[in-house]
Design a protein around this motif. Structure first.
Motif, PDB file in Angstrom:
ATOM      1  N   GLY A 128       0.821  -1.215   0.000  1.00 51.63           N
ATOM      2  CA  GLY A 128       0.000   0.000   0.000  1.00 51.63           C
ATOM      3  C   GLY A 128       0.848   1.255   0.000  1.00 51.63           C
ATOM      4  N   GLU A 129       1.900   1.241   0.811  1.00 48.36           N
ATOM      5  CA  GLU A 129       2.796   2.396   0.873  1.00 48.36           C
ATOM      6  C   GLU A 129       3.561   2.565  -0.448  1.00 48.36           C
ATOM      7  N   ALA A 130       3.947   1.449  -1.062  1.00 46.76           N
ATOM      8  CA  ALA A 130       4.647   1.515  -2.347  1.00 46.76           C
ATOM      9  C   ALA A 130       3.741   2.108  -3.426  1.00 46.76           C
ATOM     10  N   CYS A 131       2.461   1.780  -3.384  1.00 45.07           N
ATOM     11  CA  CYS A 131       1.520   2.362  -4.355  1.00 45.07           C
ATOM     12  C   CYS A 131       1.427   3.874  -4.188  1.00 45.07           C
ATOM     13  N   GLU A 132       1.386   4.338  -2.947  1.00 40.76           N
ATOM     14  CA  GLU A 132       1.328   5.776  -2.706  1.00 40.76           C
ATOM     15  C   GLU A 132       2.617   6.471  -3.161  1.00 40.76           C
ATOM     16  N   LEU A 133       3.760   5.821  -2.919  1.00 41.43           N
ATOM     17  CA  LEU A 133       5.024   6.388  -3.373  1.00 41.43           C
ATOM     18  C   LEU A 133       5.085   6.448  -4.897  1.00 41.43           C
ATOM     19  N   LEU A 134       4.613   5.398  -5.548  1.00 39.76           N
ATOM     20  CA  LEU A 134       4.587   5.385  -7.013  1.00 39.76           C
ATOM     21  C   LEU A 134       3.668   6.468  -7.561  1.00 39.76           C
ATOM     22  N   LYS A 135       2.541   6.659  -6.897  1.00 36.55           N
ATOM     23  CA  LYS A 135       1.596   7.684  -7.339  1.00 36.55           C
ATOM     24  C   LYS A 135       2.249   9.072  -7.284  1.00 36.55           C
ATOM     25  N   ALA A 136       3.073   9.285  -6.281  1.00 37.97           N
ATOM     26  CA  ALA A 136       3.739  10.583  -6.147  1.00 37.97           C
ATOM     27  C   ALA A 136       4.931  10.717  -7.102  1.00 37.97           C
ATOM     28  N   LYS A 137       5.742   9.673  -7.194  1.00 40.93           N
ATOM     29  CA  LYS A 137       6.971   9.762  -7.991  1.00 40.93           C
ATOM     30  C   LYS A 137       6.744   9.588  -9.488  1.00 40.93           C
ATOM     31  N   ARG A 138       5.780   8.791  -9.865  1.00 44.37           N
ATOM     32  CA  ARG A 138       5.559   8.464 -11.281  1.00 44.37           C
ATOM     33  C   ARG A 138       4.246   9.042 -11.790  1.00 44.37           C
ATOM     34  N   SER A 139       3.875  10.211 -11.295  1.00 42.07           N
ATOM     35  CA  SER A 139       2.597  10.805 -11.682  1.00 42.07           C
ATOM     36  C   SER A 139       2.551  11.165 -13.164  1.00 42.07           C
ATOM     37  N   ALA A 140       3.691  11.541 -13.740  1.00 43.44           N
ATOM     38  CA  ALA A 140       3.709  11.923 -15.157  1.00 43.44           C
ATOM     39  C   ALA A 140       3.381  10.725 -16.048  1.00 43.44           C
ATOM     40  N   ILE A 141       3.988   9.583 -15.773  1.00 38.36           N
ATOM     41  CA  ILE A 141       3.718   8.392 -16.595  1.00 38.36           C
ATOM     42  C   ILE A 141       2.303   7.884 -16.356  1.00 38.36           C
ATOM     43  N   LEU A 142       1.803   8.001 -15.140  1.00 33.97           N
ATOM     44  CA  LEU A 142       0.423   7.585 -14.860  1.00 33.97           C
ATOM     45  C   LEU A 142      -0.569   8.479 -15.609  1.00 33.97           C
ATOM     46  N   ASP A 143      -0.303   9.785 -15.659  1.00 34.30           N
ATOM     47  CA  ASP A 143      -1.173  10.692 -16.421  1.00 34.30           C
ATOM     48  C   ASP A 143      -1.144  10.358 -17.912  1.00 34.30           C
ATOM     49  N   GLN A 144       0.037  10.065 -18.427  1.00 40.14           N
ATOM     50  CA  GLN A 144       0.167   9.692 -19.840  1.00 40.14           C
ATOM     51  C   GLN A 144      -0.599   8.402 -20.138  1.00 40.14           C
ATOM     52  N   TRP A 145      -0.462   7.408 -19.262  1.00 44.30           N
ATOM     53  CA  TRP A 145      -1.168   6.132 -19.465  1.00 44.30           C
ATOM     54  C   TRP A 145      -2.675   6.303 -19.341  1.00 44.30           C
ATOM     55  N   ARG A 146      -3.126   7.205 -18.437  1.00 47.38           N
ATOM     56  CA  ARG A 146      -4.566   7.457 -18.318  1.00 47.38           C
ATOM     57  C   ARG A 146      -5.138   7.970 -19.632  1.00 47.38           C
ATOM     58  N   ASP A 147      -4.370   8.802 -20.315  1.00 45.80           N
ATOM     59  CA  ASP A 147      -4.828   9.335 -21.608  1.00 45.80           C
ATOM     60  C   ASP A 147      -4.748   8.288 -22.718  1.00 45.80           C
ATOM     61  N   GLN A 148      -3.686   7.502 -22.735  1.00 44.35           N
ATOM     62  CA  GLN A 148      -3.472   6.543 -23.817  1.00 44.35           C
ATOM     63  C   GLN A 148      -4.208   5.234 -23.630  1.00 44.35           C
ATOM     64  N   HIS A 149      -4.358   4.768 -22.390  1.00 41.34           N
ATOM     65  CA  HIS A 149      -4.933   3.444 -22.117  1.00 41.34           C
ATOM     66  C   HIS A 149      -6.035   3.526 -21.061  1.00 41.34           C
ATOM     67  N   PRO A 150      -7.118   4.224 -21.331  1.00 41.61           N
ATOM     68  CA  PRO A 150      -8.176   4.344 -20.314  1.00 41.61           C
ATOM     69  C   PRO A 150      -8.925   3.014 -20.147  1.00 41.61           C
ATOM     70  N   LEU A 151      -9.509   2.860 -18.976  1.00 38.87           N
ATOM     71  CA  LEU A 151     -10.341   1.674 -18.725  1.00 38.87           C
ATOM     72  C   LEU A 151     -11.585   1.730 -19.625  1.00 38.87           C
ATOM     73  N   PRO A 152     -12.022   0.593 -20.145  1.00 39.49           N
ATOM     74  CA  PRO A 152     -13.260   0.606 -20.933  1.00 39.49           C
ATOM     75  C   PRO A 152     -14.463   0.898 -20.045  1.00 39.49           C
ATOM     76  N   PRO A 153     -15.496   1.501 -20.591  1.00 36.77           N
ATOM     77  CA  PRO A 153     -16.686   1.775 -19.764  1.00 36.77           C
ATOM     78  C   PRO A 153     -17.331   0.472 -19.305  1.00 36.77           C
ATOM     79  N   PRO A 154     -17.879   0.456 -18.091  1.00 38.16           N
ATOM     80  CA  PRO A 154     -18.479  -0.792 -17.558  1.00 38.16           C
ATOM     81  C   PRO A 154     -19.708  -1.239 -18.288  1.00 38.16           C
TER      82      PRO A 154
END
Length: 154
Positions: A128-154
């Motif tokens: 859980g702590e590693a996920c929070e650290l990744l969210k803070a340190k790798r926010s740029a790549i997560l934002d890029q992936w959110r735009d390129q690979h979004p979850l399909p609608p349910p």
């Protein structure tokens, strides 16, 4: 709807300079066979295809493929991969659409955070702590992936 393996088998017997005779196609999806009687009434040509002929109609198998099992950490059994997959989904990213090398790199970064920088004692706390650290340190790549690979609608 003829798959590429069948089309290659059909066209391979004709010389490129000759005109291909007109054929009527009867496609049997469940059996995986194509029957093509020639227009002049000659012998019927049977072409057995490997693979699913109806690929354009969607997946007909009742099981998931190896990629889904690998991404979800089920085969081989990998608890950190399960956590990374769930984390990416919680961030709105479809982990199935990520390239393999990028997903492996992200898993390695997750394990580095969990093993070296997380202060919790138990594995669940470290993950859980590693996920929070990744969210803070790798926010740029997560934002890029959110735009390129979004979850399909349910």
């Amino acid at each position: 709807l003829i798959s590429t393996c069948c089309f290659a088998a059909l066209t391979s017997s004709f010389h490129p300079s000759e005109a291909m005779p007109l054929l009527r196609a009867t496609i049997v999806l469940r059996v995986g066979t194509i029957v093509l009687p020639a227009a002049d009434g000659a012998l019927a040509r049977r072409v057995a295809c490997s693979g699913n002929i109806g690929q354009g109609l969607g997946q007909r198998r009742t099981f998931t493929n190896w990629w889904h099992k690998w991404v979800d950490g089920k085969n081989p059994d990998s608890p950190p991969a399960v956590v990374v997959s769930k984390f990416l989904r919680s961030e709105g990213i479809d982990p199935y659409r990520l390239p393999r090398d990028e997903l492996e790199d992200f898993r390695n970064k997750f394990l580095m955070e969990a093993r070296w920088f997380a202060k919790a004692e138990d594995d669940d706390g470290k993950y859980g702590e590693a996920c929070e650290l990744l969210k803070a340190k790798r926010s740029a790549i997560l934002d890029q992936w959110r735009d390129q690979h979004p979850l399909p609608p349910p």
